[in-house]
Motif scaffolding. Structure first.
Motif, PDB file in Angstrom:
ATOM      1  N   HIS A 297     -55.412  41.078  28.763  1.00  0.00           N
ATOM      2  CA  HIS A 297     -54.535  39.979  28.363  1.00  0.00           C
ATOM      3  C   HIS A 297     -53.391  39.854  29.372  1.00  0.00           C
ATOM      4  CE1 HIS A 297     -52.986  43.689  26.555  1.00  0.00           C
ATOM      5  NE2 HIS A 297     -51.789  43.148  26.659  1.00  0.00           N
ATOM      6  N   SER A 298     -52.634  38.744  29.228  1.00  0.00           N
ATOM      7  CA  SER A 298     -51.476  38.526  30.085  1.00  0.00           C
ATOM      8  C   SER A 298     -50.422  37.786  29.278  1.00  0.00           C
ATOM      9  CB  SER A 298     -51.870  37.699  31.315  1.00  0.00           C
ATOM     10  OG  SER A 298     -50.705  37.303  32.018  1.00  0.00           O
ATOM     11  N   ALA A 299     -49.156  38.129  29.512  1.00  0.00           N
ATOM     12  CA  ALA A 299     -48.057  37.436  28.827  1.00  0.00           C
ATOM     13  C   ALA A 299     -47.741  36.099  29.500  1.00  0.00           C
ATOM     14  CB  ALA A 299     -46.813  38.330  28.835  1.00  0.00           C
TER      15      ALA A 299
ATOM     16  N   ARG B 125     -52.948  32.943  32.546  1.00  0.00           N
ATOM     17  CA  ARG B 125     -54.112  32.891  31.640  1.00  0.00           C
ATOM     18  C   ARG B 125     -54.914  31.600  31.869  1.00  0.00           C
ATOM     19  NH1 ARG B 125     -50.456  34.509  27.729  1.00  0.00           N
ATOM     20  NH2 ARG B 125     -50.493  32.456  26.734  1.00  0.00           N
TER      21      ARG B 125
ATOM     22  N   GLU C  70     -57.543  37.201  26.307  1.00  0.00           N
ATOM     23  CA  GLU C  70     -56.817  37.198  25.035  1.00  0.00           C
ATOM     24  C   GLU C  70     -56.920  38.518  24.297  1.00  0.00           C
ATOM     25  OE1 GLU C  70     -58.082  33.710  22.891  1.00  0.00           O
ATOM     26  OE2 GLU C  70     -57.724  32.460  24.636  1.00  0.00           O
TER      27      GLU C  70
ATOM     28  N   TRP D  77     -50.873  41.211  34.468  1.00  0.00           N
ATOM     29  CA  TRP D  77     -51.898  41.256  33.423  1.00  0.00           C
ATOM     30  C   TRP D  77     -52.190  42.705  33.072  1.00  0.00           C
ATOM     31  CZ3 TRP D  77     -53.506  40.274  38.529  1.00  0.00           C
ATOM     32  CH2 TRP D  77     -54.497  41.094  39.041  1.00  0.00           C
ATOM     33  N   GLN D  78     -52.904  42.887  31.969  1.00  0.00           N
ATOM     34  CA  GLN D  78     -53.382  44.208  31.568  1.00  0.00           C
ATOM     35  C   GLN D  78     -54.903  44.195  31.670  1.00  0.00           C
ATOM     36  OE1 GLN D  78     -51.320  46.765  29.762  1.00  0.00           O
ATOM     37  NE2 GLN D  78     -49.588  45.598  30.582  1.00  0.00           N
TER      38      GLN D  78
END
Ligand SMILES: C[S@@+](CC[C@H](N)C(=O)[O-])C[C@H]1O[C@@H](n2cnc3c(N)ncnc32)[C@H](O)[C@@H]1O
Length: 207
Positions: free
Chosen positions: A152-154, A159, A170, A196-197
């Protein structure tokens, strides 16, 4: 490998071009691919391995080095990606199949001891749940699944850009993996200072 056919999905068309630059570029952002294999080798010594979405065969080469005697099967949708993998994997114990993975590949027999998804499941949109179900069916009793992928990414703009590259970010993969398999490793890690993760998951098929 199956005979070449014209690309007929957006993803296949995407890899018509990206296959040409894949190996030269992906090392810079597909993190954790070697690490997940290293961690998987601690929990399983597989005789039969399946990589789903094997692409250009980067992981197949590493799997062959780690498990010289194993039967290895690579499945992928994209003919040009598989053609590059075929150039790297010429041994008799490797099989490459061109197909979309929405159902199990093994029809009878013992099933696979290890199923690997490396930066593949986040591109199965739709179809990631069916692919997990197929992997469960493809695994032998006590077999292991290993997954490394974007999580995911903030950052909404990031995204959306990844979405244009067919990647859904997500964090949707991990809860279902942990529900379907007994987790042995379930981690999220930051890339580029947290832009991102990405995630790593290793799990065992439950009875
Ligand atoms: C980002 S690449 C990853 C390749 C390789 N696993 C790696 O780690 O370098 C994703 C691959 O998954 C394949 N793929 C995507 N959806 C698929 C599907 N439904 N069935 C089989 N392969 C699929 C693509 O064609 C592509 O080669």
């Amino acid at each position: 490998m199956n005979a070449a056919a014209a690309p007929n999905t957006a993803l296949e068309r995407y890899y018509q071009f990206h296959s040409r630059i894949y190996d030269a570029t992906r090392w810079s952002f597909l993190f954790g691919r070697e690490e997940v294999l290293r961690r998987a080798a601690r929990v399983v010594q597989p005789r039969r391995i399946l990589e789903v979405g094997c692409g250009t065969g980067r992981n197949l080469v590493s799997l062959r080095r780690r498990f010289p005697e194993a039967e290895i099967t690579g499945v992928d949708l994209s003919e040009p990606m598989l053609a590059i993998a075929a150039g790297k994997m010429r041994d008799e114990r490797t099989t490459l199949l061109r197909r979309s993975y929405s159902a199990p590949v093994h029809e009878s027999g013992a099933g696979f001891d290890l199923v690997l998804f490396s930066y593949a499941l986040s591109m199965f949109n739709p179809g990631w749940e069916q692919a997990m179900d197929a992997a469960h069916a493809d695994l032998a009793e006590g077999g292991s699944i290993a997954v490394v992928d974007f999580s995911h990414s903030a950052f909404g703009g990031f995204r959306r850009w990844m979405g244009m590259n067919h990647v859904r970010m997500e964090g949707h993969l991990w809860p279902r993996l942990a529900q379907k398999f007994v987790p042995l490793l379930d981690e999220r890690l930051p890339a580029y200072l947290g832009v991102w993760q990405y995630g790593m998951f290793i799990g065992r098929k439950q009875d």
